[in-house]
Scaffold this motif. Structure first.
Motif, short mmCIF file in Angstrom:
data_model
loop_
_atom_site.label_atom_id
_atom_site.label_comp_id
_atom_site.label_asym_id
_atom_site.label_seq_id
_atom_site.Cartn_x
_atom_site.Cartn_y
_atom_site.Cartn_z
N TYR A 12 90.56 54.94 89.87
CA TYR A 12 89.39 54.53 90.63
C TYR A 12 89.37 52.92 90.30
O TYR A 12 89.09 52.19 91.35
N LEU A 13 89.89 52.43 89.29
CA LEU A 13 89.79 50.94 89.11
C LEU A 13 90.89 50.36 90.02
O LEU A 13 90.63 49.49 90.62
N MET A 14 92.02 50.94 90.23
CA MET A 14 93.19 50.23 90.96
C MET A 14 92.66 50.47 92.71
O MET A 14 92.87 49.55 93.04
N GLY A 15 92.06 51.74 93.04
CA GLY A 15 91.71 51.61 94.19
C GLY A 15 90.59 50.66 94.76
O GLY A 15 90.60 49.95 95.71
N TRP A 16 89.69 50.85 93.94
CA TRP A 16 88.36 49.88 94.28
C TRP A 16 88.51 48.46 94.19
O TRP A 16 88.19 47.56 94.95
N GLY A 68 91.75 47.16 94.61
CA GLY A 68 92.66 46.82 95.50
C GLY A 68 91.96 46.72 96.88
O GLY A 68 92.42 45.97 97.67
N GLY A 69 91.10 47.60 97.06
CA GLY A 69 90.32 47.60 98.24
C GLY A 69 89.49 46.26 98.35
O GLY A 69 89.64 45.71 99.70
N TYR A 70 89.05 45.69 97.39
CA TYR A 70 88.44 44.21 97.78
C TYR A 70 89.57 43.21 97.86
O TYR A 70 89.30 42.38 98.59
N VAL A 71 90.75 43.22 97.38
CA VAL A 71 91.78 42.27 97.65
C VAL A 71 92.20 42.67 99.05
O VAL A 71 92.52 41.59 99.83
N LEU A 72 92.26 43.80 99.65
CA LEU A 72 92.44 44.16 100.95
C LEU A 72 91.44 43.28 101.88
O LEU A 72 91.88 42.89 102.68
N LEU A 73 90.45 43.65 101.41
CA LEU A 73 89.25 42.80 102.36
C LEU A 73 89.27 41.21 102.18
O LEU A 73 89.28 40.75 103.25
N ALA A 74 89.56 40.84 101.12
CA ALA A 74 89.77 39.55 101.08
C ALA A 74 90.93 38.80 101.79
O ALA A 74 90.89 37.84 102.37
N THR A 79 94.72 56.16 95.52
CA THR A 79 94.53 54.90 95.48
C THR A 79 94.51 54.18 96.78
O THR A 79 93.55 53.14 97.19
N ALA A 80 95.41 54.52 97.56
CA ALA A 80 95.44 54.09 99.17
C ALA A 80 94.12 54.23 100.04
O ALA A 80 93.58 53.54 100.59
N ALA A 81 93.84 55.60 99.68
CA ALA A 81 92.45 56.18 100.26
C ALA A 81 91.33 55.12 99.88
O ALA A 81 90.32 54.72 100.70
N LEU A 82 91.10 55.29 98.37
CA LEU A 82 90.09 54.57 98.11
C LEU A 82 90.24 52.88 98.31
O LEU A 82 88.94 52.17 98.70
N MET A 83 91.37 52.32 98.60
CA MET A 83 91.41 50.84 98.78
C MET A 83 91.05 50.71 100.39
O MET A 83 90.29 49.80 100.66
N VAL A 84 91.54 51.50 101.17
CA VAL A 84 91.06 51.66 102.74
C VAL A 84 89.51 51.92 102.86
O VAL A 84 89.04 51.14 103.77
N GLY A 85 88.95 52.63 102.22
CA GLY A 85 87.56 53.09 102.32
C GLY A 85 86.54 51.99 101.85
O GLY A 85 85.65 51.81 102.64
N THR A 86 87.09 51.44 100.75
CA THR A 86 86.20 50.47 100.19
C THR A 86 86.39 49.17 100.90
O THR A 86 85.37 48.24 101.10
N ALA A 87 87.56 48.80 101.37
CA ALA A 87 87.88 47.46 102.14
C ALA A 87 86.96 47.44 103.44
O ALA A 87 86.47 46.41 104.00
N GLY A 88 86.25 48.63 104.11
CA GLY A 88 85.71 48.91 105.23
C GLY A 88 84.09 48.97 105.01
O GLY A 88 83.46 49.23 105.87
N LEU A 89 83.76 48.80 103.75
CA LEU A 89 82.26 49.00 103.46
C LEU A 89 81.47 48.08 104.33
O LEU A 89 81.92 46.78 103.99
N PRO A 90 80.59 48.37 105.22
CA PRO A 90 79.94 47.32 106.00
C PRO A 90 78.96 46.26 105.42
O PRO A 90 79.07 45.20 105.68
N HIS A 91 78.45 46.76 104.17
CA HIS A 91 77.33 45.87 103.58
C HIS A 91 78.23 44.97 102.61
O HIS A 91 77.69 43.99 102.47
N VAL A 92 79.57 45.11 102.41
CA VAL A 92 80.29 43.96 101.76
C VAL A 92 80.97 43.11 102.87
O VAL A 92 80.93 41.64 102.79
N ILE A 93 81.33 43.69 103.84
CA ILE A 93 81.93 42.79 105.10
C ILE A 93 80.85 41.74 105.63
O ILE A 93 81.39 40.50 105.71
N ILE A 94 79.74 42.19 105.73
CA ILE A 94 78.75 41.15 106.30
C ILE A 94 78.48 40.07 105.35
O ILE A 94 77.76 38.90 105.90
N ARG A 95 78.65 40.11 104.06
CA ARG A 95 78.66 38.92 103.12
C ARG A 95 79.21 37.85 103.68
O ARG A 95 78.97 36.61 103.15
N PHE A 96 80.23 38.03 104.25
CA PHE A 96 81.28 36.75 104.59
C PHE A 96 80.65 35.94 105.78
O PHE A 96 81.60 34.91 106.34
#
Length: 405
Positions: free
Chosen positions: A76-80, A82-88, A251-268
């Motif tokens: 969970y640490l790695m996935g979440w 990593g998802g943020y890094v993917l988003l970034a 880990t991959a599933a958590l990364m992809v899922g969290t990278a696409g969270l809409p409430h985080v994407i709109i922050r940028f």
């Protein structure tokens, strides 16, 4: 003062802070409502993004998962993270460069399709409603345990606060409220971690403390926890049971899922320039790392204290916190052998104690007998984490309906 009074005071002060910030930063134009006027500094946006990202799942649940799963909880640490890094790296700068107000608008214009935009709206609303329900569970747990009100009443109060500053301030109000909420939640998370690090390892830094040694016995904390686990029939805390392929795909599933969270994407969308989006990503990663590197330590401290306190102990000798959590239904004791002692073991046929993982962070200060104000502070922090994410999700829903349909 008792725990309930401290919780009322600290939660009340935090709610007053959020409302005050929302009034001060209320939106005065359409652009400010949707994207905060694209005038948020990278530092403030990084802090708001961190609060948006670190929902009740991060504050309340993650350390609880790790405390029960041990080494396996690292996915969970790695996935979440990593998802943020993917988003970034792959999403944030390019979305800001495009200049749309919402993700569905970006999808519709990028693919020249109104149908694609409507599909994106449906996805955003579905994800947001699903995710906000989890935040409200966190709010309900805090209110039912620490303020001793009905879960439904607690959820209504929490949603009322969120609706007030979300409607009044839009993205601008939510952004600066989330800055305040980040300060509250990180302070609430770190203070008990500092206390416990000193108590259990003799060092002030939690990230070092969970790998340190007990000041009295000299035994390493993780070795002690491994021994307790083996005695009770559990897998050693530091041993993993998942295969490499399981770890990879989870880990991959958590990364992809969290990278696409809409409430985080709109922050940028809220920063002035594309470069500012990249800088705010760096700030957010730093702010997130403070909590995420502390969570494994909090998990170890909580697990060790829990086992020392309840395993094999007389039920009648349990402290007040135990009965309070029993009242919420998140701890249940079934005395199968009628000997009056709590048998907490891995074998489900012999185990007499069931503990919801979500209580570990919230109950940890009480289990460790920390001052009552620390218990109330953790409750306020849990609410800050849940409400910050809920506000972002509600804005996604409202924007999708009002702007994209």
């Amino acid at each position: 003062m008792d725990v309930r009074l401290w919780t009322f005071i600290l939660v009340g002060l935090s709610f007053a802070l959020y409302i005050g910030v929302a009034i001060w930063s209320r939106a005065s134009s359409t652009k400010e409502f949707y994207v905060a006027g694209t005038g948020v500094s990278p530092l403030a946006n990084g802090m708001a993004t961190a609060a948006d990202w670190m929902s009740a799942a991060s504050f309340i649940s993650m350390a609880g998962l790790i405390s029960f799963m041990g080494y396996d909880g690292s996915v969970y640490l790695m996935g979440w993270t990593g998802g943020y890094v993917l988003l970034a790296l792959l999403l944030a700068p390019y979305l800001r460069k495009f200049g749309a107000y919402t993700v569905p608008e970006f999808v519709g214009q990028r693919y020249y399709s109104q149908v694609a935009r409507v599909v994106a709206v449906a996805c955003a609303i579905f994800v947001s409603f699903t995710y906000v329900s989890g935040q409200m569970r966190g709010v309900g747990i805090v209110f039912s345990r620490f303020l001793e009100v009905d879960v439904t009443v607690g959820v209504i109060i929490g949603m009322g606060i969120v609706l007030f500053y979300a409607v009044l301030g839009g993205m601008k109000g939510i952004t600066y409220t989330q800055v305040a909420q980040y300060c509250v939640l990180i302070f609430a998370y770190m203070v008990p971690a500092f206390f416990l690090a000193v108590m259990l390892s003799g060092t002030f830094i939690p990230q070092l403390g969970f790998g340190g040694a007990d000041p009295e016995s000299g035994a390493f904390l993780l070795d002690k926890l491994d021994g307790l686990h083996r005695e009770l029939g559990f897998t050693a805390y530091t041993d993993g049971t998942k295969s490499m392929i399981d770890v990879f795909f989870i880990t991959a599933a958590l990364m992809v899922g969290t990278a696409g969270l809409p409430h985080v994407i709109i922050r940028f969308y809220t920063v002035p320039k594309v470069r500012d989006a990249r800088v705010s990503v760096g700030w957010a990663l730093l702010f997130i790392a403070i909590l995420y590197t502390t969570a494994p330590a909090v998990a170890v401290f909580a697990r060790a204290n829990l086992l020392d306190t309840v395993a094999g102990q007389p039920y009648d000798a349990m402290p007040e916190w135990f009965s309070k959590w029993e009242d919420t239904g998140l701890i249940t004791f079934d005395d199968r052998d009628a000997d009056g002692n709590i048998r907490y073991v891995a074998d489900p046929d012999e185990n007499e104690l069931t503990i919801d993982r979500d209580i570990m962070v919230l109950a940890n200060p009480e289990i460790s007998r920390l001052p009552n104000w620390v218990v109330g502070l953790v409750a306020a922090g849990g609410l800050a984490a849940a409400l910050s994410t809920a506000a972002g999700l509600l804005l996604v829903i409202s924007s999708a309906i009002s702007h994209d349909l």
